[in-house]
Scaffold this motif. Structure first.
Motif, PDB file in Angstrom:
ATOM      1  N   CYS A 195      25.182-107.216  72.459  1.00 27.04           N
ATOM      2  CA  CYS A 195      26.613-107.368  72.701  1.00 27.04           C
ATOM      3  C   CYS A 195      27.419-106.170  72.190  1.00 27.04           C
ATOM      4  O   CYS A 195      28.642-106.229  72.125  1.00 27.04           O
ATOM      5  N   GLY A 196      26.721-105.107  71.833  1.00 28.22           N
ATOM      6  CA  GLY A 196      27.414-103.891  71.413  1.00 28.22           C
ATOM      7  C   GLY A 196      28.251-104.078  70.163  1.00 28.22           C
ATOM      8  O   GLY A 196      29.395-103.670  70.088  1.00 28.22           O
ATOM      9  N   LEU A 197      27.661-104.739  69.152  1.00 27.09           N
ATOM     10  CA  LEU A 197      28.421-105.050  67.947  1.00 27.09           C
ATOM     11  C   LEU A 197      27.967-104.222  66.745  1.00 27.09           C
ATOM     12  O   LEU A 197      28.358-104.497  65.621  1.00 27.09           O
ATOM     13  N   ARG A 198      27.131-103.201  67.009  1.00 24.12           N
ATOM     14  CA  ARG A 198      26.517-102.513  65.885  1.00 24.12           C
ATOM     15  C   ARG A 198      27.549-101.946  64.908  1.00 24.12           C
ATOM     16  O   ARG A 198      27.404-102.073  63.699  1.00 24.12           O
ATOM     17  N   GLU A 199      28.608-101.337  65.466  1.00 21.12           N
ATOM     18  CA  GLU A 199      29.594-100.705  64.570  1.00 21.12           C
ATOM     19  C   GLU A 199      30.363-101.715  63.721  1.00 21.12           C
ATOM     20  O   GLU A 199      30.879-101.373  62.671  1.00 21.12           O
ATOM     21  N   VAL A 200      30.482-102.946  64.220  1.00 23.94           N
ATOM     22  CA  VAL A 200      31.318-103.905  63.501  1.00 23.94           C
ATOM     23  C   VAL A 200      30.489-104.984  62.798  1.00 23.94           C
ATOM     24  O   VAL A 200      31.048-105.935  62.245  1.00 23.94           O
ATOM     25  N   ALA A 201      29.165-104.837  62.804  1.00 20.92           N
ATOM     26  CA  ALA A 201      28.291-105.904  62.307  1.00 20.92           C
ATOM     27  C   ALA A 201      28.599-106.305  60.871  1.00 20.92           C
ATOM     28  O   ALA A 201      28.396-107.446  60.483  1.00 20.92           O
ATOM     29  N   ASP A 202      29.093-105.370  60.056  1.00 17.41           N
ATOM     30  CA  ASP A 202      29.358-105.702  58.658  1.00 17.41           C
ATOM     31  C   ASP A 202      30.841-105.864  58.363  1.00 17.41           C
ATOM     32  O   ASP A 202      31.251-105.902  57.204  1.00 17.41           O
ATOM     33  N   ARG A 203      31.624-105.960  59.443  1.00 17.41           N
ATOM     34  CA  ARG A 203      33.063-106.150  59.242  1.00 17.41           C
ATOM     35  C   ARG A 203      33.392-107.632  59.186  1.00 17.41           C
ATOM     36  O   ARG A 203      32.646-108.486  59.659  1.00 17.41           O
ATOM     37  N   ILE A 204      34.563-107.931  58.628  1.00 23.92           N
ATOM     38  CA  ILE A 204      35.039-109.307  58.559  1.00 23.92           C
ATOM     39  C   ILE A 204      35.658-109.689  59.902  1.00 23.92           C
ATOM     40  O   ILE A 204      36.435-108.921  60.484  1.00 23.92           O
ATOM     41  N   ILE A 205      35.276-110.839  60.406  1.00 28.86           N
ATOM     42  CA  ILE A 205      35.666-111.239  61.760  1.00 28.86           C
ATOM     43  C   ILE A 205      37.185-111.242  61.953  1.00 28.86           C
ATOM     44  O   ILE A 205      37.687-110.822  62.982  1.00 28.86           O
ATOM     45  N   GLY A 206      37.893-111.695  60.915  1.00 22.35           N
ATOM     46  CA  GLY A 206      39.344-111.761  61.009  1.00 22.35           C
ATOM     47  C   GLY A 206      40.002-110.412  61.276  1.00 22.35           C
ATOM     48  O   GLY A 206      41.132-110.358  61.743  1.00 22.35           O
ATOM     49  N   HIS A 207      39.294-109.321  60.991  1.00 24.59           N
ATOM     50  CA  HIS A 207      39.874-107.988  61.180  1.00 24.59           C
ATOM     51  C   HIS A 207      39.518-107.372  62.530  1.00 24.59           C
ATOM     52  O   HIS A 207      39.890-106.241  62.807  1.00 24.59           O
ATOM     53  N   LEU A 208      38.766-108.097  63.352  1.00 30.72           N
ATOM     54  CA  LEU A 208      38.286-107.511  64.605  1.00 30.72           C
ATOM     55  C   LEU A 208      39.320-107.627  65.718  1.00 30.72           C
ATOM     56  O   LEU A 208      40.168-108.517  65.719  1.00 30.72           O
ATOM     57  N   SER A 209      39.223-106.716  66.685  1.00 27.95           N
ATOM     58  CA  SER A 209      40.091-106.780  67.855  1.00 27.95           C
ATOM     59  C   SER A 209      39.642-107.937  68.750  1.00 27.95           C
ATOM     60  O   SER A 209      38.540-108.464  68.615  1.00 27.95           O
ATOM     61  N   LYS A 210      40.518-108.303  69.660  1.00 21.22           N
ATOM     62  CA  LYS A 210      40.238-109.432  70.533  1.00 21.22           C
ATOM     63  C   LYS A 210      38.954-109.233  71.350  1.00 21.22           C
ATOM     64  O   LYS A 210      38.170-110.154  71.539  1.00 21.22           O
ATOM     65  N   GLY A 211      38.751-107.989  71.804  1.00 23.95           N
ATOM     66  CA  GLY A 211      37.565-107.704  72.604  1.00 23.95           C
ATOM     67  C   GLY A 211      36.287-107.908  71.807  1.00 23.95           C
ATOM     68  O   GLY A 211      35.323-108.498  72.282  1.00 23.95           O
ATOM     69  N   TYR A 212      36.307-107.439  70.558  1.00 20.91           N
ATOM     70  CA  TYR A 212      35.134-107.614  69.710  1.00 20.91           C
ATOM     71  C   TYR A 212      34.914-109.082  69.370  1.00 20.91           C
ATOM     72  O   TYR A 212      33.792-109.561  69.333  1.00 20.91           O
ATOM     73  N   ARG A 213      36.020-109.789  69.119  1.00 24.70           N
ATOM     74  CA  ARG A 213      35.889-111.221  68.804  1.00 24.70           C
ATOM     75  C   ARG A 213      35.197-111.955  69.947  1.00 24.70           C
ATOM     76  O   ARG A 213      34.318-112.793  69.730  1.00 24.70           O
ATOM     77  N   GLN A 214      35.617-111.596  71.176  1.00 23.07           N
ATOM     78  CA  GLN A 214      35.023-112.232  72.342  1.00 23.07           C
ATOM     79  C   GLN A 214      33.520-111.922  72.417  1.00 23.07           C
ATOM     80  O   GLN A 214      32.711-112.785  72.736  1.00 23.07           O
ATOM     81  N   ARG A 215      33.180-110.690  72.082  1.00 26.05           N
ATOM     82  CA  ARG A 215      31.766-110.315  72.122  1.00 26.05           C
ATOM     83  C   ARG A 215      30.965-111.027  71.045  1.00 26.05           C
ATOM     84  O   ARG A 215      29.803-111.370  71.252  1.00 26.05           O
ATOM     85  N   VAL A 216      31.599-111.237  69.888  1.00 25.40           N
ATOM     86  CA  VAL A 216      30.917-112.013  68.847  1.00 25.40           C
ATOM     87  C   VAL A 216      30.677-113.427  69.379  1.00 25.40           C
ATOM     88  O   VAL A 216      29.624-114.023  69.158  1.00 25.40           O
TER      89      VAL A 216
END
Lengths: 260, 306
Positions: B120-141
């Motif tokens: 799902c192309g989440l490698r860059e954000v894998a260790d970030r807190i979900i609440g801080h993610l953009s809408k697109g990344y949230r959807q991918r999570v």
């Protein structure tokens, strides 16, 4: 009969144990997430601080003014503080998941409603253990400053009583949290329920069937025995059954949404 | 893979689903199309065991969704409409937790999380807190948690809602990439979405399935008339009435400065006849093409007819 034989022949101890283990492991995973979530927000620390400050206040008041090691009043008050604070801890359990939409995720995962409810219960129970653990300086100080002359037995029974009382209180909280997605309502309903069963004997003091029944269901009366150093199996069973009953109701509430 | 028969659901007095029947083959990707409140979410919630039907049956992978709910849930991945995330968790922890409650063995969790993160192309954000993610990344999570336990069936409720065009394209590509290996049902009220991602479309309206076909088939079946657009170099004195006299022409419209739309009944190809006529009259034929009816129009057609 054939059915029974089949079940008996099909019984594989190792596999069954493995499956039960897995059941609990997943339940603990739900509980652990709850604990992490609880302790990543302010609410865990605010409620803990509230509990510890008031418990500490009563302890020093009794020790200083009363000059006594009889801590019954302290333990009675701890129960009262608990049912003021516990609703704040339990209100979010299921209500929050419902608000976030994560409840839909949990309930469409291969976990049973019992696992969800039990996981939530254990998550909140962890808070209780931490809260009570932080009051263990009470027996320590009493023991230390009395030179070991004070019998700590009633202290330990009181703690057992608090653990049982807390289990019942948390179950009530889980139930209300399952019923409403408004956390304030969940908190007040939990507080109201606990208060009711705590003071239920007040208007019916004395003898008579009603007074007798009220004393039987009163959390206060049941808990008093523990603070007096008494563990009675009927009291233990009462608290355990009460907890189970409310958890069962919570499971029913969760299940009922399927038919709404 | 999915068999739904006579599904009806009442919310109190309100009938949300009315005798819905359809089936989905293994590896197929189908789209549920309908306006908000048509019954898409209700159908998906029944398939995932979140709701029970009032009457009718639904089977996923041979398991009944009411009787064998846990088995169904084990082989199904679900992304609800409001992406359900715990905002205080880190992406990796969240996916690990989801894997655990979705029944992934403990020793396989790390592999599955890595797979979903990669997929799902989440490698860059894998260790970030979900609440801080953009809408697109949230959807991918959200999509990542749906595939974490390697489900055979994937149910995605409005997977691209609220995303910007770039993110929409990414999520669609992600879904398309998974076609074939998994059976996918996705719902949407955005038409281009189904024509871009789905092999088959179910159009649902007021709790009923009103049409079922391939996106192209639907387009073909529903166009009851065909419009031919012609562009002329020289506009004749009375073009409308002149063209209207031709055989099989229903209507002629002046749509642009030198563009005319000629309507003919479906199944009649009037292009040759039209070209001959224009050339013969010396109007200067610059362009002649068939206008495809867009799914948007079909949709409006369908849901406004009922």
């Amino acid at each position: 009969m054939a059915q029974v034989t089949k079940v008996l022949v099909g019984f594989k101890p190792k596999e069954t144990v493995g499956r039960i283990g897995e059941w609990f492991a997943v339940t603990f995973a739900i509980a652990l997430r709850e604990v992490r979530s609880l302790f990543s927000s302010w609410i865990a620390y605010v409620t803990l601080a509230f509990f510890e400050i008031w418990a500490g206040f009563f302890f020093f008041a009794i020790a200083r003014i009363g000059q006594t090691a009889d801590m019954r009043y302290l333990f009675w008050n701890m129960a009262v503080i608990l049912f003021i604070v516990l609703p704040m801890v339990t209100m979010r359990l299921l209500a929050e998941e419902r608000r976030l939409g994560t409840l839909e995720l949990l309930l469409t995962s291969p976990v049973t409603d019992w696992q969800v409810v039990l996981g939530k219960f254990l998550g909140a129970y962890y808070w209780l253990i931490v809260a009570l653990g932080l009051t263990l300086y009470v027996p320590y100080l009493v023991h230390r400053f009395s030179g070991g002359t004070v019998d700590l037995g009633p202290y330990w029974t009181a703690y057992i009583g608090l653990l049982l009382f807390g289990a019942a209180a948390i179950s009530v909280g889980v139930f209300w949290s399952a019923l409403t997605d408004n956390q304030i309502i969940a908190a007040f309903a939990t507080f109201g329920t606990l208060l009711l069963v705590y003071v239920i004997t007040w208007p019916t003091e004395g003898t008579g069937t009603l007074a007798e029944i009220c004393r039987k269901v009163s959390l206060y009366y049941r808990y008093q025995d523990f603070t007096a150093g008494l563990i009675q199996s009927k009291d233990v069973i009462f608290f355990l059954l009460l907890s189970l009953a409310f958890l069962y109701l919570a499971v029913q509430v969760l299940g009922s949404r399927r038919w709404r | 893979m999915i068999e739904v028969a006579g599904l009806t659901k009442f919310y109190g007095e309100v009938r949300a689903l009315d005798d819905v029947t359809f089936s989905v083959r293994k590896g197929e990707i189908i789209g549920f199309l309908g306006p908000n409140g048509a019954g898409k979410t209700t159908t998906m919630r029944i398939l995932t065991g979140f709701l029970s039907p009032t009457t009718g049956t639904a089977k996923v992978g041979g398991y009944d969704v009411v009787e064998n709910s846990l088995e169904v849930r084990r082989i199904t991945g679900y992304l609800p409409e409001t992406v359900p995330l715990y905002n205080e968790m880190r992406v990796r922890d969240y996916l690990g937790y989801m894997a655990r409650i979705r029944g992934v063995q403990r020793k396989r969790i790390r592999d599955r999380v890595d797979y979903a993160v990669e997929r799902c192309g989440l490698r860059e954000v894998a260790d970030r807190i979900i609440g801080h993610l953009s809408k697109g990344y949230r959807q991918r999570v959200g999509v990542a948690q749906a595939i974490i336990h390697d489900p055979q069936v994937l149910i995605l409720d409005e997977p691209t809602i609220g995303l910007d065009p770039v993110q929409v394209r990414e999520v669609r590509q992600l879904i398309k990439d998974m076609a074939g290996e998994r059976t996918i049902i996705l719902s949407t009220h955005i038409l281009p979405e189904v024509s871009m991602t789905c092999e088959r479309v179910l159009i649902i309206h007021k709790g009923r399935i009103v049409a079922e076909d391939t996106p192209e088939g639907l387009s073909r079946r529903l166009s009851q008339s065909e419009r031919i657009l012609v562009r002329l170099a020289r506009i004749p004195s009375q073009p409308l009435s002149a063209l209207g006299k031709l055989d099989n022409v229903i209507k002629v419209e002046h749509v642009g400065d030198n563009l005319f739309a000629v309507e003919a009944p479906a199944g009649h190809d009037i292009r040759e006849q039209l070209a001959e006529f224009i050339v013969k009259n010396g109007w200067g034929l610059l362009e002649l093409r068939r206008e495809e009816m867009t799914l948007e129009e079909i949709f409006v057609n369908l849901v406004t007819r009922e």
